[in-house]
Enzyme design. Structure first.
Site, PDB file in Angstrom:
ATOM      1  CE1 TYR A 117      43.480   5.454   8.610  1.00 53.19           C
ATOM      2  CE2 TYR A 117      42.661   4.541   6.540  1.00 53.19           C
ATOM      3  CZ  TYR A 117      43.446   4.433   7.672  1.00 53.19           C
ATOM      4  OH  TYR A 117      44.214   3.314   7.869  1.00 53.19           O
ATOM      5  CB  THR A 122      46.141   3.104   5.115  1.00 58.44           C
ATOM      6  OG1 THR A 122      44.957   2.688   4.427  1.00 58.44           O
ATOM      7  CG2 THR A 122      46.250   4.621   4.984  1.00 58.44           C
TER       8      THR A 122
END
Length: 325
Positions: A141, A117
């Protein structure tokens, strides 16, 4: 040789599985269906319901099917949720990835493609952000994904396993003609939420923060169509199979749109006004993140075919209007 796709019943995973089977690849999907859907898996791929962290199960699948490549999508992806429950993210995204890598090494898997990501960069890199820029994730995250990247890099230095790490920017859109799209329960992705609101499936859209240092005060993101991203995975695998070295590459279009840009585009294409409500910033959200994707284009031969926010929004709205699961 067969490919094991973890999380292949999920949003990005199912589009990638469809692209792979269209290219005559044999695909085994491993998914616990906690956020994925059996209906999203094409009939010519085999679905195994189970946990990616189950080393015995993964090892059995690798041995039984002579798996030569793993594409790893399974994980949790909501930034704000990770801030409130970091241990879940370190378990689901990091610890289970470690177990999967362990099974891959023990089973002699040659190629590993990891779903990462842009959240690994944080907000202090250049615009557009390059793969060599500092990594300073602002959320559990992003950190859970970055730790997984480091594990994979370290393991591949000492084992005959090569990897491609693809750092996604904001994935959106759908393939409504083939009947798959983003059906994640309670999804927080902006285009998904706005599409639901435009079609009367939500009452309103929240804008989290209007005081960012951007041209209209809202966050800027680089949106990429899920079908273009699916192709990038197939090309990354082909590169590894052809003897290419391990690499880390950004997957985005190189153009940023603000939250308000996106909402106005949804209104224009849907032909309806949205009830837009502003609220405080969410923890962990950087002001602006846009990709430099030149490495993916040069090393993978990746040429996106969508490339505009209009095409992404149009496909998302069409899927949402006629979705079947």
């Amino acid at each position: 040789m067969p490919i094991l796709v973890t999380g292949g019943a999920g949003y990005i995973g199912s589009h990638t599985v469809l692209d792979l089977v269209d290219a005559d690849e044999a695909v085994i999907v491993l998914d616990d269906l906690s956020s994925g859907f059996e209906a999203a898996v094409p009939p010519n791929a085999r679905l195994v319901v189970g946990d990616v962290g189950d080393v015995m199960l993964v090892s059995r699948l690798i041995a039984e099917h002579n798996i030569d490549a793993i594409i790893h999508f399974a994980g949790s992806i909501v930034v704000s949720e990770s801030v409130g429950d970091p241990l879940h993210y370190y378990l689901n995204n990091t610890s289970k990835t470690r177990s999967l890598i362990e099974a891959a090494v023990a089973g002699g898997v040659s190629h590993f493609i990891f779903s990462s990501t842009a959240a690994v960069y944080g907000s202090e890199g250049s615009l557009p952000v390059r793969e060599g820029d500092p990594v300073r994730p602002q959320s559990p995250y992003g950190r859970s994904k970055l730790i997984s990247e480091w594990m994979l890099e370290d393991v591949c230095r000492v084992h005959p396993l090569r990897y491609a790490i693809l750092r996604y920017f904001n994935v959106a859109g759908a393939d409504p003609q083939r009947g798959i799209g983003q059906a994640t329960r309670g999804a927080s992705h902006l285009i998904k939420v706005a599409s639901e609101a435009a079609l009367g499936k939500r009452q309103f859209v929240e804008v989290f923060g209007t005081d960012y240092p951007t041209y209209d005060g809202t966050c800027i993101r680089d949106y990429i169509h899920v079908k273009d991203l699916a192709v990038a995975h197939r090309l990354a695998l082909a590169r590894l199979r052809n003897g290419g070295s391990s690499l880390t590459a950004n997957c985005g279009y190189g153009r940023g749109y603000s939250v308000m840009d996106v909402l106005r585009t949804v209104e224009q294409i849907a032909g309806s006004k949205l009830d837009i409500r502003t609220t405080a910033r969410r923890a962990g959200d950087p002001a602006a993140v846009v990709a430099d994707s030149s490495l993916a284009r040069s090393e993978l031969g990746w040429t996106p075919i969508f490339g505009t926010i209009d095409a992404i929004v149009r496909s998302a709205l069409e899927w949402e209007r006629f979705r079947s699961y």
